[in-house]
Scaffold this active site. Sequence first.
Site, PDB file in Angstrom:
ATOM      1  N   HIS A   1       0.818  -1.218   0.000  1.00 59.86           N
ATOM      2  CA  HIS A   1       0.000   0.000   0.000  1.00 59.86           C
ATOM      3  C   HIS A   1       0.855   1.274   0.000  1.00 59.86           C
ATOM      4  O   HIS A   1       0.709   2.108  -0.912  1.00 59.86           O
ATOM      5  CB  HIS A   1      -0.997  -0.023   1.168  1.00 59.86           C
ATOM      6  CG  HIS A   1      -1.695   1.269   1.379  1.00 59.86           C
ATOM      7  ND1 HIS A   1      -2.580   1.790   0.448  1.00 59.86           N
ATOM      8  CD2 HIS A   1      -1.629   2.167   2.390  1.00 59.86           C
ATOM      9  CE1 HIS A   1      -3.032   2.956   0.890  1.00 59.86           C
ATOM     10  NE2 HIS A   1      -2.465   3.208   2.070  1.00 59.86           N
TER      11      HIS A   1
ATOM     12  N   HIS B   1       3.440   7.042   5.419  1.00 67.80           N
ATOM     13  CA  HIS B   1       2.200   7.688   5.839  1.00 67.80           C
ATOM     14  C   HIS B   1       1.361   6.901   6.844  1.00 67.80           C
ATOM     15  O   HIS B   1       0.604   7.488   7.602  1.00 67.80           O
ATOM     16  CB  HIS B   1       1.348   8.110   4.632  1.00 67.80           C
ATOM     17  CG  HIS B   1       0.549   7.028   4.009  1.00 67.80           C
ATOM     18  ND1 HIS B   1       1.063   6.178   3.045  1.00 67.80           N
ATOM     19  CD2 HIS B   1      -0.731   6.650   4.199  1.00 67.80           C
ATOM     20  CE1 HIS B   1       0.119   5.332   2.669  1.00 67.80           C
ATOM     21  NE2 HIS B   1      -0.981   5.602   3.360  1.00 67.80           N
ATOM     22  N   ASP B   2       1.495   5.599   6.895  1.00 68.92           N
ATOM     23  CA  ASP B   2       0.714   4.801   7.854  1.00 68.92           C
ATOM     24  C   ASP B   2       1.546   4.256   9.013  1.00 68.92           C
ATOM     25  O   ASP B   2       1.016   3.547   9.867  1.00 68.92           O
ATOM     26  CB  ASP B   2       0.020   3.629   7.139  1.00 68.92           C
ATOM     27  CG  ASP B   2      -1.258   4.048   6.437  1.00 68.92           C
ATOM     28  OD1 ASP B   2      -1.853   5.065   6.847  1.00 68.92           O
ATOM     29  OD2 ASP B   2      -1.669   3.364   5.486  1.00 68.92           O
TER      30      ASP B   2
ATOM     31  N   GLU C   1       0.379   5.841  12.396  1.00 73.14           N
ATOM     32  CA  GLU C   1      -1.027   5.504  12.635  1.00 73.14           C
ATOM     33  C   GLU C   1      -1.238   4.014  12.902  1.00 73.14           C
ATOM     34  O   GLU C   1      -2.058   3.644  13.740  1.00 73.14           O
ATOM     35  CB  GLU C   1      -1.830   5.934  11.399  1.00 73.14           C
ATOM     36  CG  GLU C   1      -3.310   5.768  11.506  1.00 73.14           C
ATOM     37  CD  GLU C   1      -4.013   6.318  10.281  1.00 73.14           C
ATOM     38  OE1 GLU C   1      -4.933   5.638   9.805  1.00 73.14           O
ATOM     39  OE2 GLU C   1      -3.657   7.417   9.806  1.00 73.14           O
ATOM     40  N   ASP C   2      -0.511   3.158  12.205  1.00 79.00           N
ATOM     41  CA  ASP C   2      -0.817   1.725  12.224  1.00 79.00           C
ATOM     42  C   ASP C   2       0.260   0.818  12.803  1.00 79.00           C
ATOM     43  O   ASP C   2       0.120  -0.399  12.757  1.00 79.00           O
ATOM     44  CB  ASP C   2      -1.132   1.250  10.800  1.00 79.00           C
ATOM     45  CG  ASP C   2      -2.434   1.825  10.277  1.00 79.00           C
ATOM     46  OD1 ASP C   2      -3.276   2.238  11.094  1.00 79.00           O
ATOM     47  OD2 ASP C   2      -2.610   1.870   9.044  1.00 79.00           O
TER      48      ASP C   2
ATOM     49  N   ASP D   1      -3.324   8.379  -1.489  1.00 80.81           N
ATOM     50  CA  ASP D   1      -3.806   7.354  -0.566  1.00 80.81           C
ATOM     51  C   ASP D   1      -5.262   7.012  -0.864  1.00 80.81           C
ATOM     52  O   ASP D   1      -5.638   5.836  -0.948  1.00 80.81           O
ATOM     53  CB  ASP D   1      -3.643   7.841   0.867  1.00 80.81           C
ATOM     54  CG  ASP D   1      -4.087   6.834   1.909  1.00 80.81           C
ATOM     55  OD1 ASP D   1      -3.800   5.631   1.757  1.00 80.81           O
ATOM     56  OD2 ASP D   1      -4.719   7.254   2.899  1.00 80.81           O
TER      57      ASP D   1
END
Length: 186
Positions: free
Chosen positions: A33, A59-60, A63-64, A120
């Site tokens: 991704h 980017h994640d 957050e993840d 995204d």
Amino acid sequence: MVMEVLIKCANFAAIKHKDQRRKDTDKTPYINHPIGVAYILTEEGGIADPEVIQAALLHDTVEDTECTLDEIKEHFGDHVAGIVDEVSDDKTLPKMERKRLQIEHASSCSPQAKLVKLADKLYNLRDLNCCTPEGWSEERVTEYFEWAAKVVKGLRGTNKTLENELDKLFRKRNIRFAEEDENGVC
């Protein structure tokens, strides 16, 4: 030098996402991704800014994963960390609040963060068109498209090529508020 930083960044993201999978039926490795988001920016969006590409790859992570903004700053600098921060949801908040805040904050993001968000959303919507995630109903997919269109509305004016690609997907789903009409009313 730029190539080395991008490879370092991709490697960092791959390590952080190593145990994660996408929710598709093939359980695709999650790292596909962020690499795909970076690819969309470079190949379709015409973006050559290394810091934007780094932020796309990362980017994640905050957050993840267990990654922190301080780690991003340490390895990739304040500017990249700032872009990542702008596109990261606060996972301590309820899901619907996070979604509402994405809509609310989209228009006030930096141009670099808007690019990452556009790519995204484009990646995720293309994914949803190809395969419904496990446990998702068609209604949930439609709701995601409708929500994404509201986020994209706040990102408009950033990259016409990416916006046009998103609009094609919205039109296929008959999501009319994705584009502004001649009077500027959605």
